[in-house]
Design an enzyme around this catalytic site. Structure first.
Site, PDB file in Angstrom:
ATOM      1  N   ALA A   2      10.653  11.127  17.237  1.00  0.00           N
ATOM      2  CA  ALA A   2      11.941  10.813  17.871  1.00  0.00           C
ATOM      3  C   ALA A   2      12.534   9.526  17.301  1.00  0.00           C
ATOM      4  O   ALA A   2      13.747   9.419  17.090  1.00  0.00           O
ATOM      5  CB  ALA A   2      11.747  10.697  19.381  1.00  0.00           C
TER       6      ALA A   2
ATOM      7  N   TYR B 106       6.927   8.888  17.472  1.00  0.00           N
ATOM      8  CA  TYR B 106       7.166   8.657  16.037  1.00  0.00           C
ATOM      9  C   TYR B 106       8.297   9.561  15.528  1.00  0.00           C
ATOM     10  O   TYR B 106       9.247   9.101  14.881  1.00  0.00           O
ATOM     11  CB  TYR B 106       5.868   8.932  15.285  1.00  0.00           C
ATOM     12  CG  TYR B 106       5.937   8.860  13.776  1.00  0.00           C
ATOM     13  CD1 TYR B 106       5.964   7.634  13.113  1.00  0.00           C
ATOM     14  CD2 TYR B 106       5.938  10.029  13.009  1.00  0.00           C
ATOM     15  CE1 TYR B 106       5.997   7.580  11.716  1.00  0.00           C
ATOM     16  CE2 TYR B 106       5.968   9.979  11.625  1.00  0.00           C
ATOM     17  CZ  TYR B 106       6.001   8.750  10.982  1.00  0.00           C
ATOM     18  OH  TYR B 106       6.034   8.695   9.610  1.00  0.00           O
TER      19      TYR B 106
ATOM     20  N   ILE C 243       2.171  12.727   2.603  1.00  0.00           N
ATOM     21  CA  ILE C 243       1.935  12.033   1.338  1.00  0.00           C
ATOM     22  C   ILE C 243       0.511  11.505   1.343  1.00  0.00           C
ATOM     23  O   ILE C 243       0.125  10.743   2.250  1.00  0.00           O
ATOM     24  CB  ILE C 243       2.943  10.861   1.164  1.00  0.00           C
ATOM     25  CG1 ILE C 243       4.388  11.354   1.269  1.00  0.00           C
ATOM     26  CG2 ILE C 243       2.681  10.129  -0.153  1.00  0.00           C
ATOM     27  CD1 ILE C 243       4.819  12.368   0.223  1.00  0.00           C
TER      28      ILE C 243
ATOM     29  N   LYS D 286      11.994   8.273  14.268  1.00  0.00           N
ATOM     30  CA  LYS D 286      12.450   8.522  12.895  1.00  0.00           C
ATOM     31  C   LYS D 286      13.798   9.254  12.920  1.00  0.00           C
ATOM     32  O   LYS D 286      14.658   9.021  12.062  1.00  0.00           O
ATOM     33  CB  LYS D 286      11.412   9.320  12.116  1.00  0.00           C
ATOM     34  CG  LYS D 286      10.124   8.543  11.797  1.00  0.00           C
ATOM     35  CD  LYS D 286      10.345   7.407  10.806  1.00  0.00           C
ATOM     36  CE  LYS D 286       9.032   6.901  10.229  1.00  0.00           C
ATOM     37  NZ  LYS D 286       9.188   5.762   9.315  1.00  0.00           N
TER      38      LYS D 286
ATOM     39  N   ARG E 233       0.855  -1.205   0.000  1.00  0.00           N
ATOM     40  CA  ARG E 233       0.000   0.000   0.000  1.00  0.00           C
ATOM     41  C   ARG E 233       0.882   1.244   0.000  1.00  0.00           C
ATOM     42  O   ARG E 233       2.034   1.194   0.433  1.00  0.00           O
ATOM     43  CB  ARG E 233      -0.832  -0.031   1.290  1.00  0.00           C
ATOM     44  CG  ARG E 233      -1.914   0.984   1.397  1.00  0.00           C
ATOM     45  CD  ARG E 233      -2.774   0.788   2.628  1.00  0.00           C
ATOM     46  NE  ARG E 233      -2.081   0.976   3.890  1.00  0.00           N
ATOM     47  CZ  ARG E 233      -2.127   0.131   4.895  1.00  0.00           C
ATOM     48  NH1 ARG E 233      -2.804  -0.996   4.802  1.00  0.00           N
ATOM     49  NH2 ARG E 233      -1.487   0.385   6.016  1.00  0.00           N
TER      50      ARG E 233
HETATM   51  N1  LIG Z   1       2.149   8.816   4.323  1.00  0.00           N
HETATM   52  C1  LIG Z   1       2.875   9.840   4.776  1.00  0.00           C
HETATM   53  O1  LIG Z   1       2.436  10.996   4.761  1.00  0.00           O
HETATM   54  C2  LIG Z   1       4.261   9.605   5.277  1.00  0.00           C
HETATM   55  C3  LIG Z   1       5.040  10.733   5.603  1.00  0.00           C
HETATM   56  C4  LIG Z   1       6.326  10.539   6.070  1.00  0.00           C
HETATM   57  C5  LIG Z   1       6.819   9.265   6.233  1.00  0.00           C
HETATM   58  N2  LIG Z   1       6.026   8.194   5.919  1.00  0.00           N
HETATM   59  C6  LIG Z   1       6.601   6.874   6.112  1.00  0.00           C
HETATM   60  O2  LIG Z   1       6.452   6.123   4.917  1.00  0.00           O
HETATM   61  C7  LIG Z   1       6.343   4.730   5.245  1.00  0.00           C
HETATM   62  C8  LIG Z   1       5.124   4.141   4.547  1.00  0.00           C
HETATM   63  O3  LIG Z   1       3.977   4.817   4.982  1.00  0.00           O
HETATM   64  P1  LIG Z   1       2.638   4.921   4.106  1.00  0.00           P
HETATM   65  O4  LIG Z   1       1.897   6.084   4.662  1.00  0.00           O
HETATM   66  O5  LIG Z   1       2.965   4.861   2.677  1.00  0.00           O
HETATM   67  O6  LIG Z   1       1.859   3.562   4.358  1.00  0.00           O
HETATM   68  P2  LIG Z   1       1.127   2.888   5.626  1.00  0.00           P
HETATM   69  O7  LIG Z   1      -0.310   3.154   5.543  1.00  0.00           O
HETATM   70  O8  LIG Z   1       1.866   3.278   6.867  1.00  0.00           O
HETATM   71  O9  LIG Z   1       1.386   1.338   5.290  1.00  0.00           O
HETATM   72  C9  LIG Z   1       2.644   0.906   4.938  1.00  0.00           C
HETATM   73  C10 LIG Z   1       2.680  -0.556   4.610  1.00  0.00           C
HETATM   74  O10 LIG Z   1       3.203  -1.231   5.760  1.00  0.00           O
HETATM   75  C11 LIG Z   1       2.367  -2.345   6.090  1.00  0.00           C
HETATM   76  N3  LIG Z   1       2.473  -2.500   7.551  1.00  0.00           N
HETATM   77  C12 LIG Z   1       2.118  -1.606   8.506  1.00  0.00           C
HETATM   78  N4  LIG Z   1       2.417  -2.098   9.718  1.00  0.00           N
HETATM   79  C13 LIG Z   1       2.965  -3.323   9.523  1.00  0.00           C
HETATM   80  C14 LIG Z   1       3.487  -4.317  10.385  1.00  0.00           C
HETATM   81  N5  LIG Z   1       3.513  -4.139  11.715  1.00  0.00           N
HETATM   82  N6  LIG Z   1       3.974  -5.452   9.847  1.00  0.00           N
HETATM   83  C15 LIG Z   1       3.978  -5.636   8.495  1.00  0.00           C
HETATM   84  N7  LIG Z   1       3.520  -4.734   7.622  1.00  0.00           N
HETATM   85  C16 LIG Z   1       3.015  -3.577   8.146  1.00  0.00           C
HETATM   86  C17 LIG Z   1       1.003  -1.962   5.553  1.00  0.00           C
HETATM   87  O11 LIG Z   1       0.170  -3.089   5.287  1.00  0.00           O
HETATM   88  P3  LIG Z   1      -0.750  -3.790   6.437  1.00  0.00           P
HETATM   89  O12 LIG Z   1      -1.512  -2.688   7.113  1.00  0.00           O
HETATM   90  O13 LIG Z   1      -1.597  -4.751   5.683  1.00  0.00           O
HETATM   91  O14 LIG Z   1       0.203  -4.457   7.374  1.00  0.00           O
HETATM   92  C18 LIG Z   1       1.390  -1.270   4.250  1.00  0.00           C
HETATM   93  O15 LIG Z   1       1.705  -2.219   3.247  1.00  0.00           O
HETATM   94  C19 LIG Z   1       6.302   4.658   6.768  1.00  0.00           C
HETATM   95  O16 LIG Z   1       7.591   4.377   7.259  1.00  0.00           O
HETATM   96  C20 LIG Z   1       5.882   6.058   7.184  1.00  0.00           C
HETATM   97  O17 LIG Z   1       6.340   6.406   8.467  1.00  0.00           O
HETATM   98  C21 LIG Z   1       4.761   8.328   5.451  1.00  0.00           C
END
Ligand SMILES: NC(=O)c1ccc[n+]([C@@H]2O[C@H](COP(=O)([O-])OP(=O)(O)OC[C@H]3O[C@@H](n4cnc5c(N)ncnc54)[C@H](OP(=O)(O)O)[C@@H]3O)[C@@H](O)[C@H]2O)c1
Length: 259
Positions: free
Chosen positions: A160, A158, A191, A162, A17
């Site tokens: 801290a 979160y 995002i 990161k 995702r």
């Molecule tokens: N979106 C933003 O605005 C943003 C901004 C800055 C940084 N980030 C970072 O980008 C990364 C991805 O975030 P995202 O927002 O794209 O997606 P997300 O909604 O956080 O999901 C990420 C993916 O990780 C899986 N996942 C979550 N917890 C898990 C666990 N405990 N074990 C195995 N799989 C797990 C989810 O699938 P399942 O739920 O099916 O497990 C999904 O495939 C993260 O590190 C986040 O901190 C995101």
């Protein structure tokens, strides 16, 4: 530009995702075989099916398992089965973060487990195999939350964690450069994707969403594909002299010079 990713072997955690899925799709489009994991079986199956369909033409391989990366033995089992399936590992994209739902001390324990420990375990598993890989490298998905001091209370741990992940990135880069292993991080800003954190915030925390939307100088939230473009570049041989970097992908949200 030839990214040189054809035939490379990549592991992407949380590849079902959002940002992780966009990275999987782009790596596969560039000719890399990809193994993924996530907790939800349907998301894993759909992603593996999409990469497998692409592989019918290009010959790339796909592998996936549904489990929680905080489960050490499940992570270890997946790592070995996935790397066997791909025939080795050249690239690790450690992408998962699981936002803590608790507050107080439990939030800090949960944050440490989900934003540090599982990255360290995957790295420890991967390093011996990466030493035998082609242009081997690791990319951690961090966040601009690592440098923000005005985070909402539920993001205190979160941010801290990161920040700690970026420090860990730098230490790994320095320690393993001599073995030819590059280690980088990216720090996305907000995002947006359907069903993602900012889609949920848009509905449940409209004031927080509005504040996040005002943050980037570019006046909009980013897309998973815009993060994936930078991550896939960092994994490629086109980034062969980049290690220890933390690349902000935030539309100018952080208003600081980037020394
Ligand atoms: N979106 C933003 O605005 C943003 C901004 C800055 C940084 N980030 C970072 O980008 C990364 C991805 O975030 P995202 O927002 O794209 O997606 P997300 O909604 O956080 O999901 C990420 C993916 O990780 C899986 N996942 C979550 N917890 C898990 C666990 N405990 N074990 C195995 N799989 C797990 C989810 O699938 P399942 O739920 O099916 O497990 C999904 O495939 C993260 O590190 C986040 O901190 C995101």
């Amino acid at each position: 530009m030839d990214l040189g990713l054809k035939g490379r072997r990549a592991l992407v955690t949380g590849g079902s995702r959002g940002i992780g899925r966009a990275i999987v799709d782009l790596l596969a489009a560039e000719g890399a075989s990809v193994a993924i994991c996530a907790r939800g079986e349907a998301g894993v199956a759909a992603t593996v099916a999409a990469v497998t369909a692409r592989g019918a033409e290009s010959g790339i391989k796909a592998y996936g398992e549904a489990f929680d990366v905080r489960n050490e033995s499940a992570l270890k089992g997946w790592f070995h089965r996935a790397s066997d399936h791909l025939g080795g590992v050249d690239i690790v994209v450690s992408n998962v973060s699981t936002r803590p739902s608790a507050m107080g001390m439990q939030m800090w324990h949960d944050g440490f487990e989900s934003d540090i420990l599982q990255h360290v375990q995957l790295t420890e598993l991967a390093l011996p195999l990466l030493k035998t890989g082609v242009n081997p490298n690791i990319v951690f998905i961090a966040s601009i939350a690592s440098v923000m001091t005005n985070l909402p209370p539920h993001e205190e741990a979160y941010g801290a964690m990161k920040a700690a992940l970026i420090n860990y990135t730098g230490q790994l880069a320095a320690r393993h450069a001599a073995a030819g292993i590059r280690v980088n991080a990216v720090s996305p800003g907000p995002i947006f994707f359907e069903g993602g954190e900012w889609d949920i915030n848009r509905i449940e925390r409209p004031q927080l969403f509005a504040a996040a939307a005002r943050l980037p100088a570019m006046g909009r939230l980013g897309t998973p594909a815009e993060v994936a473009n930078a991550v896939v570049f960092l994994t490629s041989s086109a980034a062969s002299y980049i290690t220890g970097a933390n690349l902000r992908i935030d539309g100018g949200a952080i208003k600081a010079s980037n020394f």
